[in-house]
Design a protein around this motif. Structure first.
Motif, PDB file in Angstrom:
ATOM      1  N   LEU A 181       7.920   7.974   2.423  1.00  0.00           N
ATOM      2  CA  LEU A 181       9.313   7.529   2.559  1.00  0.00           C
ATOM      3  C   LEU A 181       9.802   7.122   1.173  1.00  0.00           C
ATOM      4  O   LEU A 181       9.475   6.044   0.681  1.00  0.00           O
ATOM      5  N   PRO A 182      10.565   7.983   0.484  1.00  0.00           N
ATOM      6  CA  PRO A 182      10.954   7.697  -0.908  1.00  0.00           C
ATOM      7  C   PRO A 182      11.921   6.520  -1.014  1.00  0.00           C
ATOM      8  O   PRO A 182      12.640   6.188  -0.064  1.00  0.00           O
ATOM      9  N   PHE A 183      11.935   5.908  -2.194  1.00  0.00           N
ATOM     10  CA  PHE A 183      12.959   4.917  -2.493  1.00  0.00           C
ATOM     11  C   PHE A 183      14.333   5.541  -2.281  1.00  0.00           C
ATOM     12  O   PHE A 183      14.545   6.733  -2.526  1.00  0.00           O
ATOM     13  N   GLY A 184      15.274   4.737  -1.833  1.00  0.00           N
ATOM     14  CA  GLY A 184      16.629   5.232  -1.647  1.00  0.00           C
ATOM     15  C   GLY A 184      16.869   5.872  -0.298  1.00  0.00           C
ATOM     16  O   GLY A 184      17.938   6.452  -0.074  1.00  0.00           O
ATOM     17  N   SER A 185      15.884   5.777   0.612  1.00  0.00           N
ATOM     18  CA  SER A 185      16.056   6.378   1.939  1.00  0.00           C
ATOM     19  C   SER A 185      16.929   5.524   2.844  1.00  0.00           C
ATOM     20  O   SER A 185      17.277   5.941   3.945  1.00  0.00           O
ATOM     21  N   GLY A 186      17.278   4.331   2.397  1.00  0.00           N
ATOM     22  CA  GLY A 186      18.144   3.462   3.194  1.00  0.00           C
ATOM     23  C   GLY A 186      17.369   2.422   3.977  1.00  0.00           C
ATOM     24  O   GLY A 186      16.133   2.480   4.087  1.00  0.00           O
ATOM     25  N   LEU A 187      18.080   1.467   4.538  1.00  0.00           N
ATOM     26  CA  LEU A 187      17.456   0.423   5.342  1.00  0.00           C
ATOM     27  C   LEU A 187      16.999   0.996   6.685  1.00  0.00           C
ATOM     28  O   LEU A 187      17.551   1.983   7.185  1.00  0.00           O
ATOM     29  N   HIS A 188      15.995   0.363   7.253  1.00  0.00           N
ATOM     30  CA  HIS A 188      15.485   0.823   8.549  1.00  0.00           C
ATOM     31  C   HIS A 188      14.897  -0.363   9.310  1.00  0.00           C
ATOM     32  O   HIS A 188      14.808  -1.480   8.780  1.00  0.00           O
ATOM     33  N   GLY A 189      14.474  -0.116  10.528  1.00  0.00           N
ATOM     34  CA  GLY A 189      14.052  -1.199  11.405  1.00  0.00           C
ATOM     35  C   GLY A 189      12.669  -1.737  11.164  1.00  0.00           C
ATOM     36  O   GLY A 189      12.219  -2.622  11.902  1.00  0.00           O
ATOM     37  N   MET A 190      11.968  -1.238  10.152  1.00  0.00           N
ATOM     38  CA  MET A 190      10.621  -1.727   9.884  1.00  0.00           C
ATOM     39  C   MET A 190      10.487  -2.346   8.496  1.00  0.00           C
ATOM     40  O   MET A 190       9.382  -2.498   7.997  1.00  0.00           O
ATOM     41  N   ASP A 191      11.615  -2.672   7.869  1.00  0.00           N
ATOM     42  CA  ASP A 191      11.553  -3.358   6.586  1.00  0.00           C
ATOM     43  C   ASP A 191      10.763  -4.656   6.742  1.00  0.00           C
ATOM     44  O   ASP A 191      11.072  -5.486   7.593  1.00  0.00           O
ATOM     45  N   GLY A 192       9.742  -4.822   5.913  1.00  0.00           N
ATOM     46  CA  GLY A 192       8.989  -6.073   5.913  1.00  0.00           C
ATOM     47  C   GLY A 192       7.790  -6.109   6.831  1.00  0.00           C
ATOM     48  O   GLY A 192       7.119  -7.143   6.928  1.00  0.00           O
ATOM     49  N   THR A 193       7.469  -5.004   7.522  1.00  0.00           N
ATOM     50  CA  THR A 193       6.376  -5.028   8.506  1.00  0.00           C
ATOM     51  C   THR A 193       5.540  -3.762   8.446  1.00  0.00           C
ATOM     52  O   THR A 193       6.078  -2.661   8.432  1.00  0.00           O
ATOM     53  N   ASP A 194       4.221  -3.934   8.415  1.00  0.00           N
ATOM     54  CA  ASP A 194       3.303  -2.819   8.647  1.00  0.00           C
ATOM     55  C   ASP A 194       3.120  -2.681  10.154  1.00  0.00           C
ATOM     56  O   ASP A 194       3.052  -3.684  10.873  1.00  0.00           O
ATOM     57  N   LEU A 195       3.022  -1.471  10.635  1.00  0.00           N
ATOM     58  CA  LEU A 195       2.923  -1.268  12.080  1.00  0.00           C
ATOM     59  C   LEU A 195       1.972  -0.123  12.398  1.00  0.00           C
ATOM     60  O   LEU A 195       2.055   0.940  11.780  1.00  0.00           O
ATOM     61  N   MET A 196       1.067  -0.359  13.339  1.00  0.00           N
ATOM     62  CA  MET A 196       0.140   0.675  13.801  1.00  0.00           C
ATOM     63  C   MET A 196       0.281   0.838  15.307  1.00  0.00           C
ATOM     64  O   MET A 196       0.351  -0.157  16.048  1.00  0.00           O
ATOM     65  N   PHE A 197       0.335   2.083  15.766  1.00  0.00           N
ATOM     66  CA  PHE A 197       0.344   2.394  17.196  1.00  0.00           C
ATOM     67  C   PHE A 197      -0.991   3.029  17.570  1.00  0.00           C
ATOM     68  O   PHE A 197      -1.515   3.874  16.832  1.00  0.00           O
TER      69      PHE A 197
END
Length: 280
Positions: free
Chosen positions: A200-216
């Protein structure tokens, strides 16, 4: 009813039992650590750490020891049990580790560091040391983390998809050689048929996982659980509605990321730009 007595009197804890068997086999052979190293290869200090329980080593070194001692696969079996033992991890990870071992597919978003399943030993050591570990505790946790990588090896390995923020590829180690080794390992992993890596390159915009690592983790019975982690704490999420909402957010994030082929090219460029020696 009287308490059942252990037949062998040896440790029932997988990691300790593995180290104990290594010591017993070497003593029965009448060999020194240096003598084993001369025949089997690797450094004598590595065998010492394994016998002291500070590290488990990797499958290659254990297979070599299996052949040297003529144990017919017993050492490799003990190693697999030790690697999979969740008690070697901190309490808050143990439930998650049990589920990870049972997962039939996995997918992750990493904010600032490579996923634990894709970390080389040098990276894991610096990251864990930065968290305050040292000495034997550091050796043990490094071995535990690196040992997790075997989950993705072999014919029956589960599919694993990882979205890496560009920060993961820019937040380098102090040791330039180890950092290049980490980037090279990500390249190698991205070429395996069961692993897909998206950058996910810099400049891709804000998203719902800013600030969190997540594993499914998708489990054999069909349900999916999630594990969310930040710098302070981790949380295992099992409620179906919350997991579904996080999955939709993850899917939106994947749409913003580069595809696997583009991501391999991106990682290769970062590797080519990485310094070969530490800066002074």
């Amino acid at each position: 009813m009287p308490q059942r007595r252990a037949i062998t009197g040896r440790s029932q804890e997988p990691r300790a039992r593995f180290a104990e068997e290594l010591r017993l086999l070497r003593h029965a052979r009448g060999a020194s650590l240096r003598g084993v190293a001369e025949v089997v290869g690797w450094d004598a200090s590595q065998f010492g750490k394994m016998e002291n329980g500070h590290t488990l080593g990797g499958p290659e070194i254990v297979e070599a020891l299996d052949q040297y001692y003529g144990t017919g696969g017993m050492l490799l079996t003990l190693w697999e049990l030790a690697v999979a033992d969740p008690t070697q991890f901190k309490e808050r990870y143990r439930r998650y580790m049990v589920l990870e071992a049972e997962a039939v597919s996995m997918w992750q978003y990493s904010l600032s560091r490579p996923p634990g399943l894709l970390q080389v030993e040098g990276y894991a050591r610096e990251a864990l040391a930065a968290g305050g570990l040292s000495g034997g505790a550091l050796d043990q946790q490094v071995g535990a983390r690196v040992g997790r990588r075997h989950v993705l090896d072999g014919d029956g390995a589960p599919p694993f998809r990882a979205i890496l923020s560009e920060t993961v590829l820019r937040n380098s180690l102090r040791d330039a050689r180890q950092w290049r080794a980490q980037l090279a390992y990500l390249m190698e992993a991205s070429e395996r048929p069961n692993i897909a890596i998206h950058v996910l390159p810099f400049g891709s915009g804000l998203h719902g996982m800013d600030g969190t690592d997540l594993m499914f983790l998708r489990l054999a019975e069909g349900r999916t659980v999630a594990y969310a982690e930040n710098d302070v704490q981790g949380e295992l999420i099992e409620e179906a509605s919350k997991v579904e909402q996080l999955q939709r957010t993850y899917d939106d994030l994947r749409d913003l990321a580069l595809n696997p082929a583009e991501s391999r090219s991106f990682i290769l460029r970062v590797l080519e730009e990485a310094p070969c020696e530490p800066s002074t």
